[in-house]
Design a protein around this motif. Structure first.
Motif, PDB file in Angstrom:
ATOM      1  N   GLN A  30     109.501 -27.479  44.129  1.00  0.00           N
ATOM      2  CA  GLN A  30     110.375 -28.376  44.872  1.00  0.00           C
ATOM      3  C   GLN A  30     109.588 -29.047  46.012  1.00  0.00           C
ATOM      4  O   GLN A  30     108.788 -28.407  46.691  1.00  0.00           O
ATOM      5  CB  GLN A  30     111.554 -27.598  45.444  1.00  0.00           C
ATOM      6  CG  GLN A  30     112.682 -28.486  45.898  1.00  0.00           C
ATOM      7  CD  GLN A  30     113.957 -27.691  46.151  1.00  0.00           C
ATOM      8  OE1 GLN A  30     113.959 -26.480  46.102  1.00  0.00           O
ATOM      9  NE2 GLN A  30     115.031 -28.405  46.407  1.00  0.00           N
ATOM     10  N   MET A  31     109.807 -30.339  46.204  1.00  0.00           N
ATOM     11  CA  MET A  31     109.105 -31.109  47.232  1.00  0.00           C
ATOM     12  C   MET A  31     109.616 -30.705  48.615  1.00  0.00           C
ATOM     13  O   MET A  31     110.808 -30.523  48.812  1.00  0.00           O
ATOM     14  CB  MET A  31     109.361 -32.607  46.996  1.00  0.00           C
ATOM     15  CG  MET A  31     108.538 -33.512  47.878  1.00  0.00           C
ATOM     16  SD  MET A  31     108.889 -35.262  47.630  1.00  0.00           S
ATOM     17  CE  MET A  31     108.137 -35.542  46.052  1.00  0.00           C
ATOM     18  N   SER A  32     108.678 -30.574  49.558  1.00  0.00           N
ATOM     19  CA  SER A  32     109.078 -30.218  50.918  1.00  0.00           C
ATOM     20  C   SER A  32     109.829 -31.378  51.560  1.00  0.00           C
ATOM     21  O   SER A  32     109.706 -32.532  51.143  1.00  0.00           O
ATOM     22  CB  SER A  32     107.847 -29.887  51.763  1.00  0.00           C
ATOM     23  OG  SER A  32     107.114 -31.065  52.012  1.00  0.00           O
ATOM     24  N   ARG A  33     110.590 -31.057  52.602  1.00  0.00           N
ATOM     25  CA  ARG A  33     111.323 -32.118  53.318  1.00  0.00           C
ATOM     26  C   ARG A  33     110.359 -33.149  53.893  1.00  0.00           C
ATOM     27  O   ARG A  33     110.629 -34.334  53.894  1.00  0.00           O
ATOM     28  CB  ARG A  33     112.146 -31.510  54.457  1.00  0.00           C
ATOM     29  CG  ARG A  33     113.393 -30.832  54.005  1.00  0.00           C
ATOM     30  CD  ARG A  33     114.107 -30.271  55.240  1.00  0.00           C
ATOM     31  NE  ARG A  33     115.360 -29.679  54.872  1.00  0.00           N
ATOM     32  CZ  ARG A  33     116.539 -30.244  55.105  1.00  0.00           C
ATOM     33  NH1 ARG A  33     116.602 -31.385  55.740  1.00  0.00           N
ATOM     34  NH2 ARG A  33     117.649 -29.656  54.734  1.00  0.00           N
ATOM     35  N   GLN A  34     109.226 -32.668  54.390  1.00  0.00           N
ATOM     36  CA  GLN A  34     108.255 -33.569  55.006  1.00  0.00           C
ATOM     37  C   GLN A  34     107.677 -34.533  53.967  1.00  0.00           C
ATOM     38  O   GLN A  34     107.549 -35.728  54.220  1.00  0.00           O
ATOM     39  CB  GLN A  34     107.148 -32.751  55.654  1.00  0.00           C
ATOM     40  CG  GLN A  34     106.276 -33.540  56.590  1.00  0.00           C
ATOM     41  CD  GLN A  34     105.325 -32.640  57.364  1.00  0.00           C
ATOM     42  OE1 GLN A  34     105.064 -31.510  56.970  1.00  0.00           O
ATOM     43  NE2 GLN A  34     104.806 -33.149  58.458  1.00  0.00           N
ATOM     44  N   ALA A  35     107.335 -34.016  52.797  1.00  0.00           N
ATOM     45  CA  ALA A  35     106.789 -34.866  51.733  1.00  0.00           C
ATOM     46  C   ALA A  35     107.850 -35.851  51.235  1.00  0.00           C
ATOM     47  O   ALA A  35     107.549 -37.008  50.946  1.00  0.00           O
ATOM     48  CB  ALA A  35     106.280 -34.003  50.584  1.00  0.00           C
ATOM     49  N   ARG A  36     109.080 -35.399  51.148  1.00  0.00           N
ATOM     50  CA  ARG A  36     110.169 -36.277  50.701  1.00  0.00           C
ATOM     51  C   ARG A  36     110.395 -37.392  51.728  1.00  0.00           C
ATOM     52  O   ARG A  36     110.570 -38.552  51.371  1.00  0.00           O
ATOM     53  CB  ARG A  36     111.449 -35.466  50.500  1.00  0.00           C
ATOM     54  CG  ARG A  36     112.584 -36.243  49.881  1.00  0.00           C
ATOM     55  CD  ARG A  36     113.797 -35.350  49.640  1.00  0.00           C
ATOM     56  NE  ARG A  36     113.520 -34.235  48.761  1.00  0.00           N
ATOM     57  CZ  ARG A  36     113.544 -34.295  47.428  1.00  0.00           C
ATOM     58  NH1 ARG A  36     113.817 -35.429  46.845  1.00  0.00           N
ATOM     59  NH2 ARG A  36     113.296 -33.240  46.714  1.00  0.00           N
ATOM     60  N   ALA A  37     110.343 -37.041  53.021  1.00  0.00           N
ATOM     61  CA  ALA A  37     110.552 -38.037  54.075  1.00  0.00           C
ATOM     62  C   ALA A  37     109.411 -39.055  54.097  1.00  0.00           C
ATOM     63  O   ALA A  37     109.629 -40.230  54.399  1.00  0.00           O
ATOM     64  CB  ALA A  37     110.666 -37.353  55.423  1.00  0.00           C
ATOM     65  N   HIS A  87     123.209 -28.484  41.162  1.00  0.00           N
ATOM     66  CA  HIS A  87     121.976 -29.255  41.330  1.00  0.00           C
ATOM     67  C   HIS A  87     120.882 -28.662  40.455  1.00  0.00           C
ATOM     68  O   HIS A  87     120.661 -27.452  40.432  1.00  0.00           O
ATOM     69  CB  HIS A  87     121.556 -29.231  42.806  1.00  0.00           C
ATOM     70  CG  HIS A  87     120.262 -29.929  43.082  1.00  0.00           C
ATOM     71  ND1 HIS A  87     120.140 -31.288  43.018  1.00  0.00           N
ATOM     72  CD2 HIS A  87     119.039 -29.441  43.400  1.00  0.00           C
ATOM     73  CE1 HIS A  87     118.885 -31.620  43.297  1.00  0.00           C
ATOM     74  NE2 HIS A  87     118.207 -30.503  43.545  1.00  0.00           N
ATOM     75  N   GLN A 109     107.989 -40.448  51.716  1.00  0.00           N
ATOM     76  CA  GLN A 109     108.239 -41.503  50.730  1.00  0.00           C
ATOM     77  C   GLN A 109     108.965 -42.681  51.364  1.00  0.00           C
ATOM     78  O   GLN A 109     108.838 -43.817  50.908  1.00  0.00           O
ATOM     79  CB  GLN A 109     109.092 -40.980  49.573  1.00  0.00           C
ATOM     80  CG  GLN A 109     108.425 -39.957  48.734  1.00  0.00           C
ATOM     81  CD  GLN A 109     109.360 -39.465  47.633  1.00  0.00           C
ATOM     82  OE1 GLN A 109     110.502 -39.885  47.535  1.00  0.00           O
ATOM     83  NE2 GLN A 109     108.847 -38.584  46.806  1.00  0.00           N
TER      84      GLN A 109
END
Length: 143
Positions: A24-31, A16, A33
């Motif tokens: 790297q984008m946090s899980r919270q920020a990715r979610a 990867h 979206q």
């Protein structure tokens, strides 16, 4: 094997990629979206306001009005002793018809006869016209 699967044979087993320039984008920020889109801003707030209930202002009979007036006169005469009282009163809702019943206890500092307010030690003011009961140990002589 399908043609579409053959197109990725060269990269399928690569590690990867992690950017050295962008964090790297946090899980919270990715979610976030993928969070549902609220097309009608304020719609949920409007629904909540419709569901919120209010109470009607209590109707006072003549006996209750006489009792409140008698107690207010007594408080006016004994204001220097800063009596401890409990007041039940109505607060009109700013958005809907009706309101809420409240109870407040404290030492009465003064009665503002011009603004028709009971003013307590902590500067709390209660409109006299909204009161539907006043109780306290100072009224025990009545009973």
């Amino acid at each position: 094997m399908k043609d579409s699967e053959k197109n990725y044979d060269d990269i399928i087993d690569l590690p990867h990629h992690i950017s050295s320039k962008h964090p790297q984008m946090s899980r919270q920020a990715r979610a976030a979206q993928f969070a549902p889109f609220a097309a009608l801003t304020g719609y949920e707030d409007a629904l909540e306001e419709v569901r919120r209930t209010t109470e009607q202002k209590p109707e006072l009979d003549e006996e209750r009005v006489r009792r409140i007036n008698s107690r207010l006169n007594y408080l006016l005469e004994s204001i220097s002793s800063e009596p401890e009282i409990k007041v039940e009163y109505f607060v009109k809702d700013k958005l809907k018809q009706g309101g809420e019943n409240h109870t407040y206890s404290g030492k009465l500092r003064t009665i503002d006869q011009y603004q028709k307010l009971l003013i307590f030690e902590d500067e709390k003011g209660i409109p006299i016209d909204d009161i539907y009961d006043i109780t306290g140990e100072c009224f025990e002589f009545e009973e």
